[in-house]
Motif scaffolding. Structure first.
Motif, short mmCIF file in Angstrom:
data_model
loop_
_atom_site.label_atom_id
_atom_site.label_comp_id
_atom_site.label_asym_id
_atom_site.label_seq_id
_atom_site.Cartn_x
_atom_site.Cartn_y
_atom_site.Cartn_z
N MET A 1 47.24 32.54 44.88
CA MET A 1 46.67 33.88 44.79
C MET A 1 46.61 34.34 43.33
SD MET A 1 48.13 37.41 46.45
CE MET A 1 47.40 38.99 46.04
N THR A 2 45.45 34.75 42.88
CA THR A 2 45.28 35.25 41.52
C THR A 2 45.50 36.75 41.52
OG1 THR A 2 43.66 33.51 41.04
CG2 THR A 2 43.70 35.44 39.59
N LEU A 3 46.48 37.20 40.74
CA LEU A 3 46.79 38.63 40.69
C LEU A 3 45.81 39.33 39.75
CD1 LEU A 3 50.69 38.51 40.41
CD2 LEU A 3 49.32 38.99 42.44
N PRO A 4 45.46 40.59 40.05
CA PRO A 4 44.59 41.34 39.15
C PRO A 4 45.29 41.61 37.82
CG PRO A 4 45.51 42.78 40.84
CD PRO A 4 45.88 41.38 41.23
N THR A 5 44.50 41.82 36.80
CA THR A 5 45.05 42.18 35.49
C THR A 5 45.87 43.45 35.63
OG1 THR A 5 43.18 41.16 34.36
CG2 THR A 5 44.47 42.78 33.12
#
Length: 203
Positions: A1-5
């Motif tokens: 899962m790529t976390l938001p900035t």
């Protein structure tokens, strides 16, 4: 899962009754009309603005913080009328830990005790936990400010302790600061209850 900035995001936060807009120059006049009320600044660290020129300095600081990306100041206004009610901020972003603080919150007299603060805090918490995927949101206040402490507890803030002589006030005195936090686990457990509480206050 790529976390938001994790950091300031300049988007409006829209609720049923209020809107939080990232600060703009166009907000100066409306916010300035309520900013000279001395009751607003009783518990603040900075010197209260006495003249419009004093407030201009504070307002320019808000614009600068937004421009340099260190903070995200919001202007709180009525969704129905557009009347400016107050201001608040997200600041002290910690990207590695996904932590942030809510603070510098103040309201004109017409908004106090109306549920506006709870609605504004829920919009900010939703943005932090559901939008930015924060792990922790921090809030703090003067240890003597019982009204602010109750308001923080009402939105789920957990008292972590009182830090003695933690911050210096504009007059050189030291402030004991009550430190609160809301974690992701707190939010997951209490979000629906807090929203139900907000709705009951609006009826």
């Amino acid at each position: 899962m790529t976390l938001p900035t994790f950091g300031p995001v300049a988007i409006p936060l829209v609720g049923e009754q209020i809107v939080l807009d990232p600060v703009e120059e166009s907000h100066f006049e409306g916010l300035g009309q309520i900013a000279l009320d001395p009751d607003i600044w009783t518990w603040m660290l900075n010197a209260p603005p006495v003249t419009p020129q004093d407030f201009r300095v504070l307002f320019d600081q808000m614009l600068e913080m937004r421009a340099n990306g260190s903070q995200m100041p919001f202007i709180i206004s009525s969704k129905m009328t557009g009347q400016i009610l107050g201001a608040t901020r997200l600041f002290d972003f910690k990207p590695a830990d996904r932590g942030v603080e809510i603070g510098y919150t103040w309201y004109g007299a017409s908004a106090r005790g109306t549920g506006v603060n709870q609605s504004a805090k829920l919009l900010l918490l939703t943005h932090c936990f559901d939008g930015l995927l924060a792990n922790r949101v921090q809030l703090k206040t003067d240890a003597r400010n019982t009204r602010s402490r109750r308001a923080i507890e009402k939105i789920g803030g957990q008292l972590e302790g009182v830090l003695r002589s933690y911050q210096a006030r504009f007059d050189g005195s030291c402030r004991d600061t009550a430190m609160f936090s809301i974690t992701r686990e707190d939010w997951d457990h209490n979000e629906l209850r807090l929203r139900d509480s907000e709705l009951s206050m609006q009826k």
